[in-house]
Design an enzyme around this catalytic site. Structure first.
Site, short mmCIF file in Angstrom:
data_model
loop_
_atom_site.label_atom_id
_atom_site.label_comp_id
_atom_site.label_asym_id
_atom_site.label_seq_id
_atom_site.Cartn_x
_atom_site.Cartn_y
_atom_site.Cartn_z
N HIS A 64 0.85 -1.31 0.16
CA HIS A 64 -0.06 0.00 -0.06
C HIS A 64 0.87 1.41 0.00
O HIS A 64 0.27 2.17 -0.52
CB HIS A 64 -1.16 0.23 1.06
CG HIS A 64 -2.30 -0.95 1.03
ND1 HIS A 64 -3.41 -0.80 1.53
CD2 HIS A 64 -2.46 -2.04 0.15
CE1 HIS A 64 -4.21 -1.71 1.14
NE2 HIS A 64 -3.75 -2.70 0.16
N ASP A 65 2.14 0.99 0.49
CA ASP A 65 3.04 2.33 0.26
C ASP A 65 3.34 2.57 -1.11
O ASP A 65 3.31 3.51 -1.57
CB ASP A 65 4.14 2.16 1.13
CG ASP A 65 5.42 3.46 1.13
OD1 ASP A 65 4.93 4.28 0.66
OD2 ASP A 65 6.35 3.01 1.15
N VAL A 68 0.99 4.11 -3.86
CA VAL A 68 0.45 5.43 -3.81
C VAL A 68 1.87 6.27 -3.91
O VAL A 68 2.57 6.48 -3.29
CB VAL A 68 -0.17 5.79 -2.54
CG1 VAL A 68 -0.86 7.12 -2.41
CG2 VAL A 68 -1.32 4.57 -2.41
N ASP A 72 7.75 5.39 -1.03
CA ASP A 72 8.10 6.21 -0.48
C ASP A 72 7.84 6.87 1.09
O ASP A 72 8.09 7.74 1.45
CB ASP A 72 7.85 7.82 -1.19
CG ASP A 72 6.49 7.98 -1.27
OD1 ASP A 72 5.79 7.28 -0.70
OD2 ASP A 72 5.96 9.03 -1.64
N SER A 74 5.02 7.12 2.40
CA SER A 74 3.90 8.13 2.39
C SER A 74 2.86 7.48 3.34
O SER A 74 2.15 8.42 4.18
CB SER A 74 3.46 8.54 1.18
OG SER A 74 3.12 7.43 0.36
N ASN A 92 -7.63 1.54 3.53
CA ASN A 92 -6.64 1.61 4.51
C ASN A 92 -7.40 1.51 5.76
O ASN A 92 -7.17 0.95 6.69
CB ASN A 92 -5.56 2.74 4.33
CG ASN A 92 -4.62 2.40 3.24
OD1 ASN A 92 -4.36 1.27 3.08
ND2 ASN A 92 -4.05 3.57 2.68
#
Ligand code: HEM
Ligand SMILES: *[C@@H]1O[C@H](CO)[C@@H](O)[C@H](O)[C@H]1NC(C)=O
Length: 316
Positions: A64-65, A68, A72, A74, A92
């Site tokens: 999931h990082d 998107v 990074d 985020s 999420n």
């Protein structure tokens, strides 16, 4: 004096420098902090020992990082006045977990390194690998050197994370938008060989689907009523704490838990690969490792871009 050898030497040195500055490498922390990777492994192993599901949760965080705006870190940022956290995005919210373990890893890595030199984005990539290994799955060399974002986007997360109700063309397109192909889609969906899902997510399938094993539907309905019990959990396959091929064996038997799982084996172009993985752990192992590296390469920040966060939840 610019001799041809001199020129070549300089060109070579420049290329070598550029390579370390702008792309990921398995050796990125070898000199700056050789203790970093063993420290991550220790904390992941302890967390998985305490609760086997945590391995699944940590694997999902890296996914999931990366989807998107690239890998990074985020996803780890909490809301500020200038952006809303990705943790609130559909897909999420009330679903992704493991942030406390990431905090623990970060604290331990910074302690053994003596200063914050390992990015939160790299921590997610290594923790995902170590989790898979801890649950009996394959290993791979994680490419490192990602840096952390200074922003996050709930809206982007809403738009790009795949949903459980997607059919095969939608899933293929969703992965294609990330530069990933059908093989990556099938191999990486094999991540669902570990972990659990909530009734709310798979209810529609177990009550309404046509391509579903009737005994399996009945079994799942027993703990996922038509109304209520939204957060009741069920495993994706019969061995949710073991990284094996049971997920694919299940798909072949029409026992996929999510619509997006069964979509991979429902008469379409990915049936053959699902069948291959169901019978050949080694083929799944090899492809999963390759595809994790490909997913881990999505749009990293490198060189002087971004920062190395001190606290994974906050911009420095
Ligand atoms: C192909 C599209 C995918 C869709 C639609 C999807 C969707 C989901 C959903 C809906 C859940 C359960 C959420 C809940 O009930 O709260 C879940 C869990 C999970 N997903 Fe995926 N997923 C996909 C791909 C992946 C990939 C590529 C990985 C990793 C390589 C992955 C790893 C996991 C894991 C390990 C869990 C269990 C987490 C836990 O138990 O905490 N998924 N996924
Ligand atoms: C089954 O599908 C119908 C029609 O789309 C929908 O109204 C209903 O809520 C679904 N049932 C469940 C349990 O999800």
């Amino acid at each position: 004096m610019v001799s041809p050898t001199n020129f070549l030497l300089h060109a070579f040195l420049w290329l070598a420098l550029a390579a370390t500055a702008f792309s990921l490498s398995p050796n990125f922390y070898h000199n700056v902090c050789p203790q970093a990777l063993p420290a991550i492994k220790r904390v992941v192993e302890a967390a998985v020992h305490k609760e086997r599901r945590m391995g699944a949760s940590l694997l999902r965080l890296h996914f999931h990082d990366c989807f998107v705006n690239g890998c990074d870190g985020s996803l780890l940022l909490d809301s500020t006045s200038s952006f809303e956290t990705e943790k609130n995005a559909r897909g999420n919210l009330n679903s992704v977990r493991g942030f406390e373990v990431v905090d623990q890893i970060k604290a331990e890595v910074d302690r053994v390194c003596g200063r914050p030199v390992v990015s939160c984005a790299d921590i997610l990539a290594v923790a995902a690998r170590d989790s898979v290994v801890a649950l009996g799955g394959p290993t791979w060399k994680v490419r490192l050197g990602r840096r952390d974002s200074t922003t996050a986007s709930r809206t982007l997360a809403d738009n790009v994370l795949p949903s459980a109700s997607m059919d095969l063309p939608a899933l293929i397109n969703n992965f294609k938008n990330q530069g990933l192909n059908k093989r990556d889609l099938v191999a990486l969906s094999g991540g669902h060989t570990i972990g659990l899902s909530q009734c709310l997510i798979f209810r529609n399938r177990i009550y309404n689907a046509t391509v579903i094993d009737p005994a399996f539907a009945k079994e799942r309905r027993a703990t996922c009523p038509r109304t209520g019990g939204n957060t009741n959990l069920a495993p994706f396959d019969p061995t949710p704490s073991r990284f094996d091929t049971a997920y694919f064996k299940n798909l072949v038997k029409e026992k996929g838990l999510l619509t997006s799982d069964q979509a991979l084996f429902s008469g379409g172009s990915t049936d053959k690969l699902v069948e291959t993985y169901s019978k050949n752990p080694n083929a799944f192992w090899v492809d999963f490792g390759k595809s994790m590296i490909r997913m881990g390469n999505i749009k990293p920040l490198t060189g002087k871009q971004g920062q190395i966060r001190v606290n994974c939840r906050k911009v420095n």
